[in-house]
Design a protein around this motif. Structure first.
Motif, PDB file in Angstrom:
ATOM      1  N   PHE A   1       0.805  -1.219   0.000  1.00 41.56           N
ATOM      2  CA  PHE A   1       0.000   0.000   0.000  1.00 41.56           C
ATOM      3  C   PHE A   1       0.839   1.270   0.000  1.00 41.56           C
ATOM      4  N   MET A   2       1.902   1.274   0.762  1.00 37.37           N
ATOM      5  CA  MET A   2       2.723   2.484   0.869  1.00 37.37           C
ATOM      6  C   MET A   2       4.183   2.112   1.092  1.00 37.37           C
ATOM      7  N   ARG A   3       5.039   3.022   0.729  1.00 37.82           N
ATOM      8  CA  ARG A   3       6.475   2.800   0.821  1.00 37.82           C
ATOM      9  C   ARG A   3       6.946   2.952   2.257  1.00 37.82           C
ATOM     10  N   LEU A   4       7.806   2.041   2.664  1.00 37.35           N
ATOM     11  CA  LEU A   4       8.453   2.102   3.972  1.00 37.35           C
ATOM     12  C   LEU A   4       9.907   2.513   3.794  1.00 37.35           C
ATOM     13  N   SER A   5      10.435   3.280   4.727  1.00 35.48           N
ATOM     14  CA  SER A   5      11.871   3.544   4.724  1.00 35.48           C
ATOM     15  C   SER A   5      12.579   2.250   5.138  1.00 35.48           C
ATOM     16  N   ARG A   6      13.864   2.189   4.912  1.00 35.12           N
ATOM     17  CA  ARG A   6      14.620   0.999   5.326  1.00 35.12           C
ATOM     18  C   ARG A   6      14.533   0.816   6.839  1.00 35.12           C
ATOM     19  N   GLU A   7      14.659   1.897   7.593  1.00 30.27           N
ATOM     20  CA  GLU A   7      14.585   1.834   9.059  1.00 30.27           C
ATOM     21  C   GLU A   7      13.220   1.307   9.508  1.00 30.27           C
ATOM     22  N   GLU A   8      12.148   1.773   8.886  1.00 31.10           N
ATOM     23  CA  GLU A   8      10.799   1.303   9.230  1.00 31.10           C
ATOM     24  C   GLU A   8      10.638  -0.179   8.900  1.00 31.10           C
ATOM     25  N   ALA A   9      11.090  -0.565   7.703  1.00 31.48           N
ATOM     26  CA  ALA A   9      10.977  -1.970   7.298  1.00 31.48           C
ATOM     27  C   ALA A   9      11.750  -2.873   8.253  1.00 31.48           C
ATOM     28  N   MET A  10      12.936  -2.462   8.637  1.00 28.61           N
ATOM     29  CA  MET A  10      13.735  -3.271   9.559  1.00 28.61           C
ATOM     30  C   MET A  10      13.099  -3.308  10.947  1.00 28.61           C
ATOM     31  N   ALA A  11      12.534  -2.199  11.383  1.00 28.65           N
ATOM     32  CA  ALA A  11      11.874  -2.177  12.696  1.00 28.65           C
ATOM     33  C   ALA A  11      10.706  -3.153  12.713  1.00 28.65           C
ATOM     34  N   ILE A  12       9.875  -3.116  11.688  1.00 31.20           N
ATOM     35  CA  ILE A  12       8.734  -4.036  11.624  1.00 31.20           C
ATOM     36  C   ILE A  12       9.230  -5.476  11.500  1.00 31.20           C
ATOM     37  N   ARG A  13      10.198  -5.689  10.641  1.00 40.33           N
ATOM     38  CA  ARG A  13      10.724  -7.047  10.425  1.00 40.33           C
ATOM     39  C   ARG A  13      11.257  -7.663  11.716  1.00 40.33           C
ATOM     40  N   TRP A  14      11.992  -6.881  12.514  1.00 37.07           N
ATOM     41  CA  TRP A  14      12.679  -7.412  13.678  1.00 37.07           C
ATOM     42  C   TRP A  14      11.995  -7.048  14.996  1.00 37.07           C
ATOM     43  N   HIS A  15      10.712  -6.678  14.966  1.00 39.65           N
ATOM     44  CA  HIS A  15      10.051  -6.223  16.191  1.00 39.65           C
ATOM     45  C   HIS A  15       9.935  -7.306  17.267  1.00 39.65           C
ATOM     46  N   MET A  16      10.081  -8.567  16.906  1.00 40.29           N
ATOM     47  CA  MET A  16      10.032  -9.641  17.907  1.00 40.29           C
ATOM     48  C   MET A  16      11.330  -9.725  18.714  1.00 40.29           C
TER      49      MET A  16
END
Length: 190
Positions: A135-150
């Motif tokens: 739906f929308m573009r994520l920054s690299r920092e945002e993508a990594m934060a979501i990816r590694w939130h566990m």
């Protein structure tokens, strides 16, 4: 509250389509956050997302008071990662039934429970990044934060998790907020 924060903080292209998906084509506002751990009740994912947002805002504020840890996330980035980190859980659970003994009557009864019905088996954090990115573009920092939130509670190689959290401070902050919400705020919600 979720819609208010989303509309106030998130203004990038595609955000309106993502919110429309959440409201009209998913069970985001009614699904649980888990089947049995935290917020395993109707609306649990919504409550969890708001709790993580509040915890992340508080964490970021505490860090601004201290020295700079490389946390330079905008209010929009904070809202994006906190509110959407578990979007992978939409349309993921379904209600089923099992027999349980009624403690008062001693009779066996059919009771509802949530079970996993994963139609897009794509991992956890990766799946959330994938879904938001549709739906929308994520920054690299945002993508990594979501990816590694566990954080370290996931099944990934601990060295890889450590490198990711060290390289992307927002990922570390989000994992702390997710843990705080899950283990402290939501501990008594079930």
């Amino acid at each position: 509250e979720f819609i208010g924060i989303f509309n106030e903080k998130i203004h990038r292209d595609g955000a309106d389509k993502l919110l429309d998906f959440l409201e009209n084509k998913s069970d985001f506002f009614t699904c649980p956050a888990s089947t049995r751990y935290h917020n395993a009740f109707e609306g649990g994912l919504l409550r969890h997302s708001l709790n993580v947002y509040k915890c992340l805002c508080a964490y970021m504020e505490r860090q601004r008071v201290k020295e700079d840890y490389g946390l330079t996330a905008s209010d929009e980035s904070i809202a994006v990662v906190a509110l959407l980190h578990d979007i992978c859980k939409v349309n993921f659970y379904r209600t089923s039934y099992r027999n349980a003994k009624n403690e008062k009557t001693g009779q066996w009864e059919k009771v509802p429970y949530y079970e996993i019905h994963d139609t897009l088996p794509y991992g956890h954090g990766e799946k959330s990044v994938y879904m938001v990115s549709g739906f929308m573009r994520l920054s690299r920092e945002e993508a990594m934060a979501i990816r590694w939130h566990m954080g370290f509670s996931g099944l990934e190689d601990k060295n890889q998790v450590g490198r990711a959290l060290e390289m992307f401070p927002l990922a570390f902050a989000l994992s702390v907020a997710d843990m705080e919400a899950s283990y402290f705020l939501e501990k008594s919600d079930n």
